[in-house]
Design an enzyme around this catalytic site. Structure first.
Site, PDB file in Angstrom:
ATOM      1  N   HIS A   1       1.627   4.100  -1.418  1.00  0.00           N
ATOM      2  CA  HIS A   1       2.985   4.482  -1.041  1.00  0.00           C
ATOM      3  C   HIS A   1       3.166   4.216   0.443  1.00  0.00           C
ATOM      4  O   HIS A   1       2.219   4.392   1.209  1.00  0.00           O
ATOM      5  CB  HIS A   1       3.230   5.974  -1.338  1.00  0.00           C
ATOM      6  CG  HIS A   1       4.669   6.333  -1.377  1.00  0.00           C
ATOM      7  ND1 HIS A   1       5.387   6.594  -0.242  1.00  0.00           N
ATOM      8  CD2 HIS A   1       5.532   6.435  -2.414  1.00  0.00           C
ATOM      9  CE1 HIS A   1       6.633   6.854  -0.590  1.00  0.00           C
ATOM     10  NE2 HIS A   1       6.753   6.751  -1.892  1.00  0.00           N
TER      11      HIS A   1
ATOM     12  N   ASP B   1       4.936   7.606  -9.973  1.00  0.00           N
ATOM     13  CA  ASP B   1       5.108   6.835 -11.199  1.00  0.00           C
ATOM     14  C   ASP B   1       3.823   6.564 -11.954  1.00  0.00           C
ATOM     15  O   ASP B   1       3.850   5.943 -13.012  1.00  0.00           O
ATOM     16  CB  ASP B   1       5.838   5.522 -10.878  1.00  0.00           C
ATOM     17  CG  ASP B   1       7.306   5.800 -10.670  1.00  0.00           C
ATOM     18  OD1 ASP B   1       7.819   6.699 -11.360  1.00  0.00           O
ATOM     19  OD2 ASP B   1       7.924   5.163  -9.820  1.00  0.00           O
TER      20      ASP B   1
HETATM   21  N1  ACO Z   1      -3.362  -1.858  -5.302  1.00  0.00           N
HETATM   22  C1  ACO Z   1      -4.193  -2.538  -4.484  1.00  0.00           C
HETATM   23  N2  ACO Z   1      -4.032  -2.630  -3.151  1.00  0.00           N
HETATM   24  C2  ACO Z   1      -2.985  -1.992  -2.616  1.00  0.00           C
HETATM   25  C3  ACO Z   1      -2.061  -1.264  -3.397  1.00  0.00           C
HETATM   26  C4  ACO Z   1      -2.290  -1.199  -4.784  1.00  0.00           C
HETATM   27  N3  ACO Z   1      -1.446  -0.518  -5.575  1.00  0.00           N
HETATM   28  N4  ACO Z   1      -1.087  -0.746  -2.601  1.00  0.00           N
HETATM   29  C5  ACO Z   1      -1.394  -1.149  -1.364  1.00  0.00           C
HETATM   30  N5  ACO Z   1      -2.536  -1.898  -1.351  1.00  0.00           N
HETATM   31  C6  ACO Z   1      -3.203  -2.457  -0.167  1.00  0.00           C
HETATM   32  C7  ACO Z   1      -2.407  -3.636   0.365  1.00  0.00           C
HETATM   33  O1  ACO Z   1      -2.861  -4.853  -0.192  1.00  0.00           O
HETATM   34  C8  ACO Z   1      -2.682  -3.543   1.847  1.00  0.00           C
HETATM   35  O2  ACO Z   1      -3.955  -4.072   2.093  1.00  0.00           O
HETATM   36  P1  ACO Z   1      -4.291  -4.812   3.522  1.00  0.00           P
HETATM   37  O3  ACO Z   1      -4.139  -3.739   4.557  1.00  0.00           O
HETATM   38  O4  ACO Z   1      -5.688  -5.286   3.357  1.00  0.00           O
HETATM   39  O5  ACO Z   1      -3.289  -5.907   3.671  1.00  0.00           O
HETATM   40  C9  ACO Z   1      -2.762  -2.044   2.098  1.00  0.00           C
HETATM   41  O6  ACO Z   1      -3.149  -1.458   0.865  1.00  0.00           O
HETATM   42  C10 ACO Z   1      -1.439  -1.429   2.557  1.00  0.00           C
HETATM   43  O7  ACO Z   1      -0.456  -1.754   1.575  1.00  0.00           O
HETATM   44  P2  ACO Z   1       0.972  -2.345   1.909  1.00  0.00           P
HETATM   45  O8  ACO Z   1       1.419  -3.198   0.767  1.00  0.00           O
HETATM   46  O9  ACO Z   1       0.961  -2.973   3.267  1.00  0.00           O
HETATM   47  O10 ACO Z   1       1.813  -1.013   1.948  1.00  0.00           O
HETATM   48  P3  ACO Z   1       3.355  -0.884   1.822  1.00  0.00           P
HETATM   49  O11 ACO Z   1       3.695   0.406   2.426  1.00  0.00           O
HETATM   50  O12 ACO Z   1       4.041  -2.102   2.345  1.00  0.00           O
HETATM   51  O13 ACO Z   1       3.612  -0.857   0.227  1.00  0.00           O
HETATM   52  C11 ACO Z   1       3.732  -0.065  -1.987  1.00  0.00           C
HETATM   53  C12 ACO Z   1       3.656   0.300  -0.495  1.00  0.00           C
HETATM   54  C13 ACO Z   1       4.821  -1.126  -2.212  1.00  0.00           C
HETATM   55  C14 ACO Z   1       4.115   1.184  -2.788  1.00  0.00           C
HETATM   56  C15 ACO Z   1       2.364  -0.598  -2.453  1.00  0.00           C
HETATM   57  O14 ACO Z   1       1.379   0.406  -2.279  1.00  0.00           O
HETATM   58  C16 ACO Z   1       2.379  -1.077  -3.906  1.00  0.00           C
HETATM   59  O15 ACO Z   1       2.763  -2.226  -4.161  1.00  0.00           O
HETATM   60  N6  ACO Z   1       1.987  -0.208  -4.874  1.00  0.00           N
HETATM   61  C17 ACO Z   1       2.048  -0.546  -6.274  1.00  0.00           C
HETATM   62  C18 ACO Z   1       3.485  -0.440  -6.774  1.00  0.00           C
HETATM   63  C19 ACO Z   1       3.961   0.997  -6.906  1.00  0.00           C
HETATM   64  O16 ACO Z   1       3.273   1.847  -7.453  1.00  0.00           O
HETATM   65  N7  ACO Z   1       5.184   1.242  -6.429  1.00  0.00           N
HETATM   66  C20 ACO Z   1       5.828   2.548  -6.528  1.00  0.00           C
HETATM   67  C21 ACO Z   1       5.990   3.185  -5.187  1.00  0.00           C
HETATM   68  S1  ACO Z   1       6.603   4.815  -5.351  1.00  0.00           S
HETATM   69  C22 ACO Z   1       8.219   4.612  -5.734  1.00  0.00           C
HETATM   70  O17 ACO Z   1       8.909   3.766  -5.254  1.00  0.00           O
HETATM   71  C23 ACO Z   1       8.722   5.509  -6.660  1.00  0.00           C
END
Ligand code: ACO
Length: 430
Positions: free
Chosen positions: A307, A365
């Site tokens: 998140h 979720d």
């Molecule tokens: N699985 C694997 N790796 C992950 C995940 C994941 N679910 N989420 C984040 N990471 C990693 C990223 O690759 C990144 O790695 P890096 O630092 O080596 O580049 C690091 O963790 C930080 O993640 P970001 O994508 O930069 O974080 P951001 O805040 O931009 O994205 C998000 C947050 C979109 C929720 C992301 O965690 C994700 O895609 N999660 C899966 C989708 C999801 O569950 N979305 C629902 C969010 S809650 C809602 O809206 C109700």
């Protein structure tokens, strides 16, 4: 003494003091309004990692501590004691209602729950296999063409009626999307049901049979709605605010919020989690998928994990996880293999260095889809459920924004990296 942050421009030697603003909770914010005027600089923050886009008194999140407050009230207390419509009242009006106020609010929502008969024609334009979120974007946007009595957004009474209509009609529109997809007749709302009960009634009853709303399902859905009602300046709420900042019709703004919610990085994650669990299929495959999630070259991510703000367990996920035990138990599906799989997946991820280092925890979720599934809600309706609940948050933020005395159109700047100025060449000289 005013708290300030001093910015020194090493190029010109000029310095300016920017006011440091303190909210009631959370990190202080420095106001960069004078930065461009006085030093000629913009700031760059793609994805808004450090940028507050507005003042707001609706919801507060402390992502490090895993705290979520609606109008100051902890989500755990509201989940335990409140109903969705009481929470809707709180988010919209700022205070918890007295009984009479809640009764009046409920009556208003009930009064507005029907949709114009001619809206039915919109559904007929969609193929039966259209994704219900696509139908929602279209039908909710089309509400802009009705209700000419509430188009003056600068009149608080008009804003109020528009917001009530959105909240009231959303379950009816959502249920009709579902009925259209399965070829069953639309069911009219019935005021004898609660908000969540009415949605179940409109989705699952048929004219030929008596339908009784299951109180366990009704309570579970109401609680899920409480948990999804608002989440401050997330992508869809910011979209509603930005669309609304131009003075656009409120229903069109909500349609833009639904579109933003649909993506798998946001509200579409609940659908993506279920599809992911089905793909993983068995506990023995977990480590393979965890390895994939950690591989930067593989687009696979653990859906329902991570998140932007929570760097701790999402408090809503904890409540939903507990609810899964109760609901699946009561609905006779406690041995649901996908729930077992989800719990095991969570355990493995939470003990994995990659997820620990990046502070990736289950979000709201991760478990919500399992409850929807137990209630008989099809996967492609999961994000629609989210949209119904979040309409309250969108309406509260839209109302707050339009009501601000210094409200202006939202208009970000950019760092231009395209070609420099060049002159047009006639086609035969290029
Ligand atoms: N699985 C694997 N790796 C992950 C995940 C994941 N679910 N989420 C984040 N990471 C990693 C990223 O690759 C990144 O790695 P890096 O630092 O080596 O580049 C690091 O963790 C930080 O993640 P970001 O994508 O930069 O974080 P951001 O805040 O931009 O994205 C998000 C947050 C979109 C929720 C992301 O965690 C994700 O895609 N999660 C899966 C989708 C999801 O569950 N979305 C629902 C969010 S809650 C809602 O809206 C109700």
């Amino acid at each position: 003494m005013v708290d300030v942050v001093t910015i020194i421009d090493s190029r010109s030697g000029k310095s300016i003091e920017l006011p440091l603003l303190h909210g009631t909770h959370g990190s202080p914010v420095f106001d960069i309004g004078r930065l461009y005027r006085e030093l000629g600089y913009f700031t760059l923050d793609p994805g808004f990692l450090s940028t507050a886009s507005c003042h707001s008194a609706v919801t507060f999140i402390d992502g490090e501590q895993g705290i979520l407050l609606y109008r100051g009230y902890p989500i755990e207390q509201l989940a335990e004691n409140s109903s969705f419509l009481e929470v809707a009242y709180l988010l919209m009006r700022g205070e918890l209602p007295m009984q009479q106020q809640l009764d009046n609010f409920t009556a208003l929502i009930n009064h507005h729950s029907m949709i114009n008969e001619s809206l039915k024609n919109f559904y007929l334009g969609f193929n039966h296999d259209a994704h219900p979120m696509a139908i929602m974007v279209g039908v909710v946007g089309s509400l802009s063409a009705f209700y000419h009595d509430s188009t003056d957004i600068h009149d608080p009474a008009h804003r109020e009626i528009a917001a009530l209509r959105m909240i009231a009609k959303m379950p009816t529109i959502a249920a009709a999307s579902y009925k259209h997809s399965i070829g069953e007749p639309f069911v009219y709302p019935s005021n004898k049901h609660s908000y969540a009960g009415n949605l179940l009634h409109m989705m699952f009853s048929v004219p030929s049979e008596e339908y009784v709303v299951d109180p366990v399902a009704e309570k579970a859905l109401d609680l899920i709605f409480v948990l999804h009602a608002d989440h401050e300046q997330n992508a869809s709420t910011s979209t509603v605010r930005l669309a609304g900042s131009s003075g656009a019709n409120p229903f069109a703004c909500i349609a833009s919020g639904i579109a933003a919610l649909w993506g798998p990085a946001h509200g579409g994650a609940n659908e993506a989690v279920l599809r992911m669990l089905e793909e993983i299929g068995d506990i023995s495959n977990i480590s393979k998928f965890i390895t994939r999630a950690k591989n930067k070259k593989d687009p696979f991510r653990l859906m329902g994990f991570g998140h932007r703000i929570y760097k701790n367990y999402d408090p809503r996920a904890r409540i939903i996880r507990d609810m899964c035990h109760k609901v699946l138990g009561k609905l006779g599906d406690e041995q649901d293999p996908l729930f077992e799989l989800a719990m095991r997946l969570e355990e493995v991820a939470l003990n994995d260095d990659y997820f620990i280092e990046k502070k990736l925890y289950p979000n709201v979720d991760f478990y919500s889809g399992l409850i929807y599934r137990a209630l008989g809600i099809p996967i492609n309706m999961f994000t629609v459920m989210f949209a119904i609940a979040r309409t309250v948050g969108w309406a509260a933020h839209w109302t707050e924004m339009i009501g601000e005395p210094e409200q202006r159109i939202g208009r970000p700047r950019q760092l231009y990296v395209g070609p420099q100025h060049r002159d047009y060449q006639p086609i035969d000289q290029r």
